[in-house]
Design a protein around this motif. Structure first.
Motif, PDB file in Angstrom:
ATOM      1  N   PRO A 142       9.239  -1.415  -5.488  1.00 26.05           N
ATOM      2  CA  PRO A 142       8.302  -2.139  -4.623  1.00 26.05           C
ATOM      3  C   PRO A 142       7.740  -1.283  -3.489  1.00 26.05           C
ATOM      4  CG  PRO A 142      10.153  -3.543  -5.137  1.00 26.05           C
ATOM      5  CD  PRO A 142      10.487  -2.152  -5.652  1.00 26.05           C
ATOM      6  N   GLU A 143       8.525  -0.346  -2.993  1.00 27.05           N
ATOM      7  CA  GLU A 143       8.055   0.523  -1.910  1.00 27.05           C
ATOM      8  C   GLU A 143       7.127   1.609  -2.425  1.00 27.05           C
ATOM      9  OE1 GLU A 143       9.870   4.046   0.831  1.00 27.05           O
ATOM     10  OE2 GLU A 143      11.112   2.260   0.618  1.00 27.05           O
ATOM     11  N   GLN A 144       7.426   2.169  -3.574  1.00 28.88           N
ATOM     12  CA  GLN A 144       6.772   3.392  -4.037  1.00 28.88           C
ATOM     13  C   GLN A 144       5.630   3.215  -5.037  1.00 28.88           C
ATOM     14  OE1 GLN A 144       7.807   6.521  -2.931  1.00 28.88           O
ATOM     15  NE2 GLN A 144       9.279   5.519  -1.593  1.00 28.88           N
ATOM     16  N   VAL A 145       5.720   2.203  -5.893  1.00 31.13           N
ATOM     17  CA  VAL A 145       4.799   2.104  -7.031  1.00 31.13           C
ATOM     18  C   VAL A 145       3.699   1.078  -6.764  1.00 31.13           C
ATOM     19  CG1 VAL A 145       4.604   1.532  -9.488  1.00 31.13           C
ATOM     20  CG2 VAL A 145       6.554   2.865  -8.658  1.00 31.13           C
ATOM     21  N   THR A 146       2.467   1.500  -6.957  1.00 30.12           N
ATOM     22  CA  THR A 146       1.306   0.642  -6.748  1.00 30.12           C
ATOM     23  C   THR A 146       0.842   0.073  -8.078  1.00 30.12           C
ATOM     24  OG1 THR A 146       0.618   1.996  -4.874  1.00 30.12           O
ATOM     25  CG2 THR A 146      -1.059   0.582  -5.869  1.00 30.12           C
ATOM     26  N   GLU A 147       0.810  -1.245  -8.152  1.00 29.30           N
ATOM     27  CA  GLU A 147       0.237  -1.933  -9.317  1.00 29.30           C
ATOM     28  C   GLU A 147      -1.009  -2.639  -8.816  1.00 29.30           C
ATOM     29  OE1 GLU A 147       3.403  -4.419 -10.825  1.00 29.30           O
ATOM     30  OE2 GLU A 147       4.030  -2.835 -12.194  1.00 29.30           O
ATOM     31  N   CYS A 148      -2.161  -2.170  -9.246  1.00 26.24           N
ATOM     32  CA  CYS A 148      -3.427  -2.678  -8.733  1.00 26.24           C
ATOM     33  C   CYS A 148      -3.733  -4.067  -9.281  1.00 26.24           C
ATOM     34  CB  CYS A 148      -4.558  -1.716  -9.084  1.00 26.24           C
ATOM     35  SG  CYS A 148      -4.365  -0.130  -8.246  1.00 26.24           S
ATOM     36  N   PRO A 149      -4.451  -4.869  -8.480  1.00 27.22           N
ATOM     37  CA  PRO A 149      -4.848  -6.196  -8.948  1.00 27.22           C
ATOM     38  C   PRO A 149      -5.647  -6.090 -10.251  1.00 27.22           C
ATOM     39  CG  PRO A 149      -5.346  -5.924  -6.609  1.00 27.22           C
ATOM     40  CD  PRO A 149      -4.915  -4.588  -7.134  1.00 27.22           C
ATOM     41  N   GLY A 150      -5.373  -6.966 -11.191  1.00 29.46           N
ATOM     42  CA  GLY A 150      -6.063  -6.983 -12.466  1.00 29.46           C
ATOM     43  C   GLY A 150      -5.481  -6.022 -13.487  1.00 29.46           C
ATOM     44  N   GLU A 151      -4.588  -5.146 -13.053  1.00 30.51           N
ATOM     45  CA  GLU A 151      -3.939  -4.194 -13.947  1.00 30.51           C
ATOM     46  C   GLU A 151      -2.802  -4.889 -14.688  1.00 30.51           C
ATOM     47  OE1 GLU A 151      -1.701  -0.847 -12.294  1.00 30.51           O
ATOM     48  OE2 GLU A 151      -3.558   0.279 -12.326  1.00 30.51           O
TER      49      GLU A 151
ATOM     50  N   HIS B 276       4.680  -7.797   0.456  1.00 29.18           N
ATOM     51  CA  HIS B 276       4.032  -6.768   1.281  1.00 29.18           C
ATOM     52  C   HIS B 276       4.999  -6.110   2.261  1.00 29.18           C
ATOM     53  CE1 HIS B 276      -0.275  -8.544   0.723  1.00 29.18           C
ATOM     54  NE2 HIS B 276       0.443  -8.594  -0.373  1.00 29.18           N
ATOM     55  N   THR B 277       6.041  -6.814   2.664  1.00 28.25           N
ATOM     56  CA  THR B 277       6.979  -6.252   3.637  1.00 28.25           C
ATOM     57  C   THR B 277       7.857  -5.162   3.017  1.00 28.25           C
ATOM     58  OG1 THR B 277       8.703  -7.917   3.232  1.00 28.25           O
ATOM     59  CG2 THR B 277       7.056  -8.421   4.933  1.00 28.25           C
ATOM     60  N   ARG B 278       7.836  -5.037   1.711  1.00 32.42           N
ATOM     61  CA  ARG B 278       8.633  -3.987   1.041  1.00 32.42           C
ATOM     62  C   ARG B 278       7.817  -2.725   0.767  1.00 32.42           C
ATOM     63  NH1 ARG B 278      13.297  -6.655  -2.256  1.00 32.42           N
ATOM     64  NH2 ARG B 278      13.183  -8.782  -1.493  1.00 32.42           N
ATOM     65  N   TRP B 279       6.523  -2.786   1.009  1.00 32.07           N
ATOM     66  CA  TRP B 279       5.650  -1.668   0.682  1.00 32.07           C
ATOM     67  C   TRP B 279       5.820  -0.514   1.659  1.00 32.07           C
ATOM     68  CZ3 TRP B 279       0.285  -4.419  -0.146  1.00 32.07           C
ATOM     69  CH2 TRP B 279       0.372  -5.253  -1.275  1.00 32.07           C
ATOM     70  N   GLY B 280       5.784   0.703   1.118  1.00 35.67           N
ATOM     71  CA  GLY B 280       5.725   1.898   1.946  1.00 35.67           C
ATOM     72  C   GLY B 280       4.296   2.090   2.433  1.00 35.67           C
ATOM     73  N   MET B 281       4.096   3.060   3.311  1.00 35.43           N
ATOM     74  CA  MET B 281       2.771   3.308   3.902  1.00 35.43           C
ATOM     75  C   MET B 281       1.722   3.655   2.839  1.00 35.43           C
ATOM     76  SD  MET B 281       2.886   2.840   7.129  1.00 35.43           S
ATOM     77  CE  MET B 281       1.480   3.759   7.681  1.00 35.43           C
ATOM     78  N   ALA B 282       2.052   4.554   1.943  1.00 29.67           N
ATOM     79  CA  ALA B 282       1.081   4.961   0.923  1.00 29.67           C
ATOM     80  C   ALA B 282       0.701   3.763   0.054  1.00 29.67           C
ATOM     81  CB  ALA B 282       1.641   6.086   0.072  1.00 29.67           C
ATOM     82  N   LYS B 283       1.685   2.957  -0.318  1.00 30.91           N
ATOM     83  CA  LYS B 283       1.392   1.791  -1.142  1.00 30.91           C
ATOM     84  C   LYS B 283       0.564   0.779  -0.360  1.00 30.91           C
ATOM     85  CE  LYS B 283       3.366  -1.786  -4.073  1.00 30.91           C
ATOM     86  NZ  LYS B 283       4.558  -2.242  -4.785  1.00 30.91           N
ATOM     87  N   PHE B 284       0.858   0.584   0.914  1.00 30.00           N
ATOM     88  CA  PHE B 284       0.078  -0.346   1.729  1.00 30.00           C
ATOM     89  C   PHE B 284      -1.401   0.011   1.691  1.00 30.00           C
ATOM     90  CE2 PHE B 284      -2.195  -1.216   5.632  1.00 30.00           C
ATOM     91  CZ  PHE B 284      -2.074  -2.597   5.726  1.00 30.00           C
ATOM     92  N   TRP B 285      -1.701   1.284   1.938  1.00 36.18           N
ATOM     93  CA  TRP B 285      -3.106   1.689   1.977  1.00 36.18           C
ATOM     94  C   TRP B 285      -3.742   1.671   0.589  1.00 36.18           C
ATOM     95  CZ3 TRP B 285      -5.724   0.925   6.016  1.00 36.18           C
ATOM     96  CH2 TRP B 285      -5.152   1.042   7.276  1.00 36.18           C
ATOM     97  N   ALA B 286      -3.002   2.057  -0.425  1.00 34.75           N
ATOM     98  CA  ALA B 286      -3.548   2.009  -1.792  1.00 34.75           C
ATOM     99  C   ALA B 286      -3.838   0.565  -2.198  1.00 34.75           C
ATOM    100  CB  ALA B 286      -2.584   2.662  -2.778  1.00 34.75           C
ATOM    101  N   MET B 287      -2.932  -0.346  -1.901  1.00 37.34           N
ATOM    102  CA  MET B 287      -3.143  -1.757  -2.252  1.00 37.34           C
ATOM    103  C   MET B 287      -4.284  -2.361  -1.445  1.00 37.34           C
ATOM    104  SD  MET B 287      -1.182  -2.513  -4.756  1.00 37.34           S
ATOM    105  CE  MET B 287      -1.211  -4.298  -4.761  1.00 37.34           C
ATOM    106  N   THR B 288      -4.380  -1.989  -0.174  1.00 38.16           N
ATOM    107  CA  THR B 288      -5.488  -2.473   0.659  1.00 38.16           C
ATOM    108  C   THR B 288      -6.811  -1.986   0.086  1.00 38.16           C
ATOM    109  OG1 THR B 288      -4.077  -2.540   2.625  1.00 38.16           O
ATOM    110  CG2 THR B 288      -6.452  -2.476   2.992  1.00 38.16           C
ATOM    111  N   ALA B 289      -6.864  -0.735  -0.313  1.00 35.79           N
ATOM    112  CA  ALA B 289      -8.083  -0.191  -0.918  1.00 35.79           C
ATOM    113  C   ALA B 289      -8.406  -0.912  -2.219  1.00 35.79           C
ATOM    114  CB  ALA B 289      -7.925   1.304  -1.163  1.00 35.79           C
ATOM    115  N   ALA B 290      -7.409  -1.085  -3.071  1.00 35.36           N
ATOM    116  CA  ALA B 290      -7.631  -1.754  -4.361  1.00 35.36           C
ATOM    117  C   ALA B 290      -8.100  -3.182  -4.167  1.00 35.36           C
ATOM    118  CB  ALA B 290      -6.344  -1.727  -5.185  1.00 35.36           C
TER     119      ALA B 290
END
Length: 193
Positions: free
Chosen positions: A71-80, A130-144
């Motif tokens: 949950p902290e490290q891996v980004t799963e984009c919406p719709g993926e 969202h509270t488990r997300w790391g910084m990189a994942k937060f920004w990647a998910m926000t962008a996605a």
């Protein structure tokens, strides 16, 4: 199957070989497998645990991988299409035991698979929390979430520039929580950077 933290080249080579063989074996056995998730699981055992034993999977390792590390490290984009991380971990554990690469100090295969089953139901909620997300994942998910193709380096760079200029809407509370959670370690004497 054990790599010191500084043995990066050796770990990377062994991990690549292990994942290749795992994916081939899983397909022959008709078991679920995702190479990236398997590689991330091995990376967790190498980097996030003190012993670096790739073949040792106690229930605490299973739980930490599925409910914290991924949950902290891996980004799963919406719709993926979401990967079956618990299924891949179960396949990895079966492979390690079938090829005698499982650490003999670890639990029996049945106990390890029971730990995966016990944790699997909590995994989707942990990935979405969202509270488990790391910084990189937060920004990647926000962008996605704002329609940015996070696999397009130029688009991601433009998003980052807009964020730095204050032109991006984001959840400031979640970001503050992520900064706090991932900037400090709780120790016996309290918080320390």
């Amino acid at each position: 199957m054990r790599f010191e933290p500084e043995a990066e080249d050796e770990f990377e080579a062994a991990c690549g070989l292990l994942v290749d063989r795992l994916v081939r074996w899983a397909r022959e056995q008709a078991l679920p497998v995702d190479g990236f998730t398997a590689e991330t699981a091995l990376d967790y055992r190498h980097r996030a645990t003190a012993d670096g034993r790739l073949g040792l999977w106690e229930s605490r390792h299973v739980e930490e991988l599925l409910l914290s590390w991924l949950p902290e490290q891996v980004t799963e984009c919406p719709g993926e299409e979401h990967t079956d991380a618990p299924g891949t971990l179960g396949t990895l554990l079966c492979y390690l035991h079938a090829t005698q690469l499982a650490d003999p100090r670890g639990p029996a295969l049945e106990d390890s698979l029971a730990a995966v089953d016990a944790t699997a139901g909590q995994y989707p909620a942990a990935m979405a929390d969202h509270t488990r997300w790391g910084m990189a994942k937060f920004w990647a998910m926000t962008a996605a979430e704002q329609g940015v193709d996070v696999l397009d380096g130029a688009a991601l760079q433009r998003f980052a520039e807009r964020a730095q200029r204050g032109e991006v809407v984001y959840d400031q509370q979640v970001l503050a929580h992520s900064v706090f959670t991932h900037s400090f370690v709780c120790g016996p004497t309290g918080l320390r950077p």
